[in-house]
Motif scaffolding. Sequence first.
Motif, PDB file in Angstrom:
ATOM      1  N   ASN A   1      34.451  83.049  97.832  1.00  0.00           N
ATOM      2  CA  ASN A   1      33.686  83.997  98.767  1.00  0.00           C
ATOM      3  C   ASN A   1      32.661  85.055  98.076  1.00  0.00           C
ATOM      4  O   ASN A   1      32.694  86.052  98.121  1.00  0.00           O
ATOM      5  N   GLY A   2      32.488  84.640  96.739  1.00  0.00           N
ATOM      6  CA  GLY A   2      31.621  85.250  95.824  1.00  0.00           C
ATOM      7  C   GLY A   2      32.171  86.237  94.845  1.00  0.00           C
ATOM      8  O   GLY A   2      31.512  86.855  94.071  1.00  0.00           O
ATOM      9  N   ARG A   3      33.456  86.370  94.889  1.00  0.00           N
ATOM     10  CA  ARG A   3      34.192  87.235  93.988  1.00  0.00           C
ATOM     11  C   ARG A   3      35.013  86.254  92.942  1.00  0.00           C
ATOM     12  O   ARG A   3      35.468  85.340  93.327  1.00  0.00           O
ATOM     13  N   LEU A   4      34.869  86.620  91.792  1.00  0.00           N
ATOM     14  CA  LEU A   4      35.434  85.938  90.676  1.00  0.00           C
ATOM     15  C   LEU A   4      36.928  86.109  90.963  1.00  0.00           C
ATOM     16  O   LEU A   4      37.852  86.976  91.026  1.00  0.00           O
ATOM     17  N   LEU A   5      37.567  84.589  90.861  1.00  0.00           N
ATOM     18  CA  LEU A   5      39.233  84.580  91.189  1.00  0.00           C
ATOM     19  C   LEU A   5      39.887  84.176  89.936  1.00  0.00           C
ATOM     20  O   LEU A   5      40.873  84.716  89.950  1.00  0.00           O
ATOM     21  N   SER A   6      39.211  83.592  88.800  1.00  0.00           N
ATOM     22  CA  SER A   6      39.844  83.229  87.857  1.00  0.00           C
ATOM     23  C   SER A   6      38.848  82.843  86.669  1.00  0.00           C
ATOM     24  O   SER A   6      37.783  82.398  86.983  1.00  0.00           O
ATOM     25  N   PHE A   7      39.365  83.141  85.447  1.00  0.00           N
ATOM     26  CA  PHE A   7      38.659  82.915  84.233  1.00  0.00           C
ATOM     27  C   PHE A   7      39.478  82.879  82.979  1.00  0.00           C
ATOM     28  O   PHE A   7      40.296  83.474  82.939  1.00  0.00           O
ATOM     29  N   GLU A   8      39.411  81.663  82.353  1.00  0.00           N
ATOM     30  CA  GLU A   8      40.442  81.064  81.482  1.00  0.00           C
ATOM     31  C   GLU A   8      40.082  82.221  80.020  1.00  0.00           C
ATOM     32  O   GLU A   8      39.045  82.269  79.505  1.00  0.00           O
ATOM     33  N   CYS A   9      41.148  82.979  79.853  1.00  0.00           N
ATOM     34  CA  CYS A   9      40.907  84.035  78.764  1.00  0.00           C
ATOM     35  C   CYS A   9      41.656  83.754  77.508  1.00  0.00           C
ATOM     36  O   CYS A   9      41.591  84.355  76.433  1.00  0.00           O
ATOM     37  N   ARG A  10      42.567  82.609  77.389  1.00  0.00           N
ATOM     38  CA  ARG A  10      43.366  82.348  76.441  1.00  0.00           C
ATOM     39  C   ARG A  10      42.287  82.073  74.924  1.00  0.00           C
ATOM     40  O   ARG A  10      42.817  82.391  73.933  1.00  0.00           O
ATOM     41  N   HIS A  11      41.434  81.067  75.383  1.00  0.00           N
ATOM     42  CA  HIS A  11      40.643  80.942  74.176  1.00  0.00           C
ATOM     43  C   HIS A  11      39.571  82.084  73.791  1.00  0.00           C
ATOM     44  O   HIS A  11      39.247  82.022  72.640  1.00  0.00           O
ATOM     45  N   LEU A  12      39.402  83.027  74.901  1.00  0.00           N
ATOM     46  CA  LEU A  12      38.755  84.321  74.176  1.00  0.00           C
ATOM     47  C   LEU A  12      39.679  85.059  73.328  1.00  0.00           C
ATOM     48  O   LEU A  12      39.158  85.540  72.312  1.00  0.00           O
ATOM     49  N   GLU A  13      41.079  84.951  73.643  1.00  0.00           N
ATOM     50  CA  GLU A  13      41.687  85.765  72.797  1.00  0.00           C
ATOM     51  C   GLU A  13      41.839  85.064  71.314  1.00  0.00           C
ATOM     52  O   GLU A  13      42.075  85.668  70.277  1.00  0.00           O
TER      53      GLU A  13
ATOM     54  N   MET B   1      39.434  83.492  69.976  1.00  0.00           N
ATOM     55  CA  MET B   1      38.247  83.553  69.321  1.00  0.00           C
ATOM     56  C   MET B   1      38.345  84.960  68.689  1.00  0.00           C
ATOM     57  O   MET B   1      37.975  84.924  67.472  1.00  0.00           O
ATOM     58  N   LEU B   2      38.680  85.884  69.173  1.00  0.00           N
ATOM     59  CA  LEU B   2      38.851  87.422  68.753  1.00  0.00           C
ATOM     60  C   LEU B   2      39.855  87.287  67.383  1.00  0.00           C
ATOM     61  O   LEU B   2      39.537  87.991  66.444  1.00  0.00           O
ATOM     62  N   ALA B   3      40.811  86.726  67.842  1.00  0.00           N
ATOM     63  CA  ALA B   3      41.858  86.570  66.670  1.00  0.00           C
ATOM     64  C   ALA B   3      41.266  86.106  65.360  1.00  0.00           C
ATOM     65  O   ALA B   3      41.548  86.404  64.303  1.00  0.00           O
ATOM     66  N   LEU B   4      40.281  85.168  65.450  1.00  0.00           N
ATOM     67  CA  LEU B   4      39.465  84.645  64.564  1.00  0.00           C
ATOM     68  C   LEU B   4      38.481  85.335  63.919  1.00  0.00           C
ATOM     69  O   LEU B   4      37.787  84.911  62.933  1.00  0.00           O
ATOM     70  N   GLY B   5      38.188  86.467  64.504  1.00  0.00           N
ATOM     71  CA  GLY B   5      37.184  87.148  64.178  1.00  0.00           C
ATOM     72  C   GLY B   5      35.675  86.829  64.618  1.00  0.00           C
ATOM     73  O   GLY B   5      34.770  87.175  64.163  1.00  0.00           O
ATOM     74  N   MET B   6      35.833  85.902  65.839  1.00  0.00           N
ATOM     75  CA  MET B   6      34.618  85.521  66.317  1.00  0.00           C
ATOM     76  C   MET B   6      34.279  86.557  67.524  1.00  0.00           C
ATOM     77  O   MET B   6      34.723  87.519  67.642  1.00  0.00           O
ATOM     78  N   VAL B   7      33.065  86.403  67.932  1.00  0.00           N
ATOM     79  CA  VAL B   7      32.470  87.075  68.835  1.00  0.00           C
ATOM     80  C   VAL B   7      32.173  86.493  70.236  1.00  0.00           C
ATOM     81  O   VAL B   7      31.021  85.591  70.060  1.00  0.00           O
ATOM     82  N   PRO B   8      32.815  86.434  71.209  1.00  0.00           N
ATOM     83  CA  PRO B   8      32.324  85.608  72.415  1.00  0.00           C
ATOM     84  C   PRO B   8      30.942  86.205  72.998  1.00  0.00           C
ATOM     85  O   PRO B   8      31.011  87.370  73.159  1.00  0.00           O
ATOM     86  N   VAL B   9      30.248  85.347  73.603  1.00  0.00           N
ATOM     87  CA  VAL B   9      29.086  85.960  74.137  1.00  0.00           C
ATOM     88  C   VAL B   9      29.050  85.092  75.452  1.00  0.00           C
ATOM     89  O   VAL B   9      28.764  83.996  75.534  1.00  0.00           O
ATOM     90  N   ILE B  10      29.233  86.043  76.636  1.00  0.00           N
ATOM     91  CA  ILE B  10      29.565  85.479  78.038  1.00  0.00           C
ATOM     92  C   ILE B  10      28.355  85.976  78.718  1.00  0.00           C
ATOM     93  O   ILE B  10      27.777  86.909  78.350  1.00  0.00           O
ATOM     94  N   HIS B  11      27.713  85.153  79.880  1.00  0.00           N
ATOM     95  CA  HIS B  11      26.769  85.675  80.740  1.00  0.00           C
ATOM     96  C   HIS B  11      27.023  85.497  82.192  1.00  0.00           C
ATOM     97  O   HIS B  11      27.568  84.756  82.409  1.00  0.00           O
TER      98      HIS B  11
END
Length: 251
Positions: free
Chosen positions: A112-124, A126-136
Amino acid sequence: MSDGVILKLGGSILTDKSADCAINRESLATIAAAVAEAGTEGIVIIHGAGSCGHPEAKRYHLDVGAARGKTDGIYVTHRAVSGLNDAVVAALRKKGVAAAGVHPFHVAVADNGRLLSFECRHLEKMLALGMVPVIHGDVVMDLSRGACIVSGDQLVRYLAAALQIRRVGLATDVPGVLDEGRVVPEITRHTIASLHIGDSKHTDVTGGMRGKIDELLGLADAGIGSDIFHVSRVADFLSGSAHGGTIVRGE
């Protein structure tokens, strides 16, 4: 992750909102240089769609959903915002930032137009590896509507909480939240009712400045404040210096 930073880049500073996906590459290069100079440890970048997505979403009525057999708008809109994301990533990488694009269409679900879930484990990771996630901001599948637009501002609210981030900054084409031409230094739920905040004069299916403030107040309710400032002050925000903009806080 608790010491990270979310930097949200408004679509209006990345594109000419009055034109059809006209990317402002000069602005992109300046932002990328500021990010590279500040250091990128723990930074997540989220950007809006600007003129690379809002017109398509409006044309195909994705603000109200999608129906079986009428899904062209999903592909067209996602292609437009992905193209802008590619440009943002390329500008950052040119300055030596280890940026990589992450598309909500692939990893998020809404209802209904609201974010319900977003997989974050890969973001964590990426950050641990020194990467910069760019999301849109992107079109995502919606359990009730078929599809919907999830704005960059909605992503800021969700991901700041999910990643336990404490510093959130929004770079815009104005020096902060304006009330009759003057910068409002601080906004809370108690003060918002007395302010006169206009909406975007360009095509925007996600609520303009008022929609942005609503998301940030929700974030403030969770104990996470945020800063809104002119794009020229990105380096100040990243360094923790005064930026002359607006701070959104909880009561």
